[in-house]
Design a protein around this motif. Structure first.
Motif, PDB file in Angstrom:
ATOM      1  N   LEU A   1       0.798  -1.223   0.000  1.00 49.90           N
ATOM      2  CA  LEU A   1       0.000   0.000   0.000  1.00 49.90           C
ATOM      3  C   LEU A   1       0.833   1.276   0.000  1.00 49.90           C
ATOM      4  O   LEU A   1       0.377   2.296  -0.510  1.00 49.90           O
ATOM      5  N   LEU A   2       2.024   1.228   0.583  1.00 49.55           N
ATOM      6  CA  LEU A   2       2.834   2.438   0.727  1.00 49.55           C
ATOM      7  C   LEU A   2       4.268   2.181   0.292  1.00 49.55           C
ATOM      8  O   LEU A   2       4.754   1.052   0.340  1.00 49.55           O
ATOM      9  N   SER A   3       4.940   3.258  -0.122  1.00 46.73           N
ATOM     10  CA  SER A   3       6.349   3.163  -0.503  1.00 46.73           C
ATOM     11  C   SER A   3       7.067   4.425  -0.018  1.00 46.73           C
ATOM     12  O   SER A   3       6.426   5.454   0.244  1.00 46.73           O
ATOM     13  N   PRO A   4       8.393   4.377   0.125  1.00 49.59           N
ATOM     14  CA  PRO A   4       9.138   5.512   0.693  1.00 49.59           C
ATOM     15  C   PRO A   4       8.961   6.838  -0.041  1.00 49.59           C
ATOM     16  O   PRO A   4       9.127   7.896   0.563  1.00 49.59           O
ATOM     17  N   GLY A   5       8.614   6.792  -1.330  1.00 51.88           N
ATOM     18  CA  GLY A   5       8.463   8.032  -2.071  1.00 51.88           C
ATOM     19  C   GLY A   5       7.070   8.629  -2.028  1.00 51.88           C
ATOM     20  O   GLY A   5       6.830   9.704  -2.607  1.00 51.88           O
ATOM     21  N   ASP A   6       6.153   7.999  -1.324  1.00 48.87           N
ATOM     22  CA  ASP A   6       4.759   8.446  -1.324  1.00 48.87           C
ATOM     23  C   ASP A   6       4.544   9.739  -0.542  1.00 48.87           C
ATOM     24  O   ASP A   6       5.075   9.924   0.555  1.00 48.87           O
TER      25      ASP A   6
ATOM     26  N   TRP B   1      -0.741   6.355  12.979  1.00 55.47           N
ATOM     27  CA  TRP B   1       0.107   5.293  12.419  1.00 55.47           C
ATOM     28  C   TRP B   1       0.877   5.786  11.195  1.00 55.47           C
ATOM     29  O   TRP B   1       2.068   5.490  11.034  1.00 55.47           O
ATOM     30  N   LEU B   2       0.211   6.560  10.337  1.00 50.83           N
ATOM     31  CA  LEU B   2       0.897   7.100   9.157  1.00 50.83           C
ATOM     32  C   LEU B   2       1.989   8.082   9.570  1.00 50.83           C
ATOM     33  O   LEU B   2       3.055   8.135   8.941  1.00 50.83           O
ATOM     34  N   ALA B   3       1.735   8.857  10.620  1.00 58.65           N
ATOM     35  CA  ALA B   3       2.761   9.785  11.107  1.00 58.65           C
ATOM     36  C   ALA B   3       3.997   9.013  11.562  1.00 58.65           C
ATOM     37  O   ALA B   3       5.142   9.455  11.351  1.00 58.65           O
ATOM     38  N   ALA B   4       3.777   7.850  12.174  1.00 59.77           N
ATOM     39  CA  ALA B   4       4.902   7.012  12.590  1.00 59.77           C
ATOM     40  C   ALA B   4       5.666   6.487  11.375  1.00 59.77           C
ATOM     41  O   ALA B   4       6.903   6.406  11.389  1.00 59.77           O
ATOM     42  N   GLN B   5       4.935   6.155  10.306  1.00 61.87           N
ATOM     43  CA  GLN B   5       5.597   5.681   9.088  1.00 61.87           C
ATOM     44  C   GLN B   5       6.441   6.798   8.468  1.00 61.87           C
ATOM     45  O   GLN B   5       7.540   6.563   7.954  1.00 61.87           O
ATOM     46  N   LYS B   6       5.930   8.017   8.531  1.00 60.75           N
ATOM     47  CA  LYS B   6       6.679   9.155   8.014  1.00 60.75           C
ATOM     48  C   LYS B   6       7.959   9.367   8.816  1.00 60.75           C
ATOM     49  O   LYS B   6       9.038   9.602   8.242  1.00 60.75           O
ATOM     50  N   SER B   7       7.859   9.273  10.132  1.00 58.21           N
ATOM     51  CA  SER B   7       9.044   9.495  10.977  1.00 58.21           C
ATOM     52  C   SER B   7      10.103   8.426  10.756  1.00 58.21           C
ATOM     53  O   SER B   7      11.294   8.668  10.975  1.00 58.21           O
ATOM     54  N   LYS B   8       9.670   7.242  10.285  1.00 54.13           N
ATOM     55  CA  LYS B   8      10.609   6.147  10.027  1.00 54.13           C
ATOM     56  C   LYS B   8      11.095   6.133   8.572  1.00 54.13           C
ATOM     57  O   LYS B   8      11.834   5.230   8.183  1.00 54.13           O
ATOM     58  N   GLY B   9      10.672   7.118   7.777  1.00 54.50           N
ATOM     59  CA  GLY B   9      11.102   7.205   6.387  1.00 54.50           C
ATOM     60  C   GLY B   9      10.400   6.247   5.446  1.00 54.50           C
ATOM     61  O   GLY B   9      10.859   6.040   4.318  1.00 54.50           O
ATOM     62  N   ARG B  10       9.278   5.698   5.881  1.00 52.95           N
ATOM     63  CA  ARG B  10       8.565   4.733   5.039  1.00 52.95           C
ATOM     64  C   ARG B  10       7.599   5.409   4.067  1.00 52.95           C
ATOM     65  O   ARG B  10       7.091   4.765   3.146  1.00 52.95           O
TER      66      ARG B  10
END
Length: 264
Positions: free
Chosen positions: A20-25, A43-52
């Motif tokens: 569903l998601l990739s690092p460039g999204d 949860w998405l904010a956590a993915q952003k902080s991890k560079g995902r």
């Protein structure tokens, strides 16, 4: 009993399996202020902080239909500030649209939200529009279509990803991998606050009746009924050999009509 940790694990696994998601999204997340969308945003904010993912913006759609609507919008603004995210508030004249097109408020609101999502994604270059539908929504949709009578397409359920009409972005639904109870456990585990929509308690609405009466009754005989119904939809999509993203364009399959189910 679900926990924030188990919900995080299932979210990550589902998102990975469904790609569903990739690092460039650059992600635009629709947040109503309810527990499901608050869970999604956090949860998405956590993915952003991890560079995902590369970027994340929240958007709240103000329908102007409820007395609590201004409070809902402010709660999303507060959430965005706490996560150091940009927040957009889009006002939609749902009542006027429904009256003009002789549609229900629900249908008119849905159409306006998707149109606004497409416009925002096109204008700002978002690659994904994230929505907070979860496993319970999947099961409720399956049962609603079955009760009302549907083509076989109606039993395919809610796709985890699909193109967003009018732009190059994809709609993604990471929470389809968890239940409403798990989303609530996630919010409680992280001390997140959410808003309650009082209309969700009114069983005069068929979806609420299915959610509050039918599913709990089915669970007394089959405790894993939610997972089973979701698995049926997933299996049906797989059996006809089409991807989730373009399944609704499979016209030959759509032409198969199922018998009407008597009113209950």
């Amino acid at each position: 009993m679900p926990t924030a940790k188990s919900a995080m694990s299932r979210l990550a696994s589902f998102c990975r399996n469904e790609a569903l998601l990739s690092p460039g999204d650059r992600v635009l997340a629709a947040v109503s202020g309810g527990a499901d969308s608050v869970c999604l945003a956090h949860w998405l904010a956590a993915q952003k902080s991890k560079g995902r993912i590369r970027g994340l913006t929240l958007v709240h759609f103000h329908h102007g239909l409820r007395e609590a609507a201004d409070g809902d919008a402010e709660s999303v603004r507060r959430l965005a500030r706490s996560l150091s995210l940009e927040c957009l508030v889009e006002r939609l004249d749902v009542r006027a649209r429904a009256s003009k097109e002789r549609r229900s408020l629900e249908d008119a609101g849905r159409a306006l939200r998707y149109r606004a999502l497409s416009r925002l994604c096109r204008r700002a270059g978002f690659t994904k529009a994230a929505l907070g539908h979860h496993l319970d929504d999947q099961c409720e949709t399956f049962l609603l279509h079955l009760l009302r009578g549907t083509s076989a397409d109606g039993l395919l359920g809610i796709p985890s990803r699909r193109p967003l009409e009018g732009c190059r972005a994809l709609v993604v639904r990471p929470l389809l991998g968890i239940t409403r109870a798990e989303a609530l456990a996630y919010c409680r585990g992280f001390g997140l606050r959410w808003r309650e929509d009082e209309s969700n308690r009114d069983t005069a609405f068929t979806r609420n009746w299915v959610r509050r009466k039918v599913l709990p009754l089915l669970e007394t005989r089959s405790p894993r009924i939610r997972e089973h119904l979701a698995a049926i939809s997933a299996d049906l999509r797989g059996r006809i050999g089409e991807s989730v993203s373009d399944i609704r364009n499979f016209r030959k399959f759509q032409a198969i009509e199922l018998p009407k189910v008597p009113n209950v």
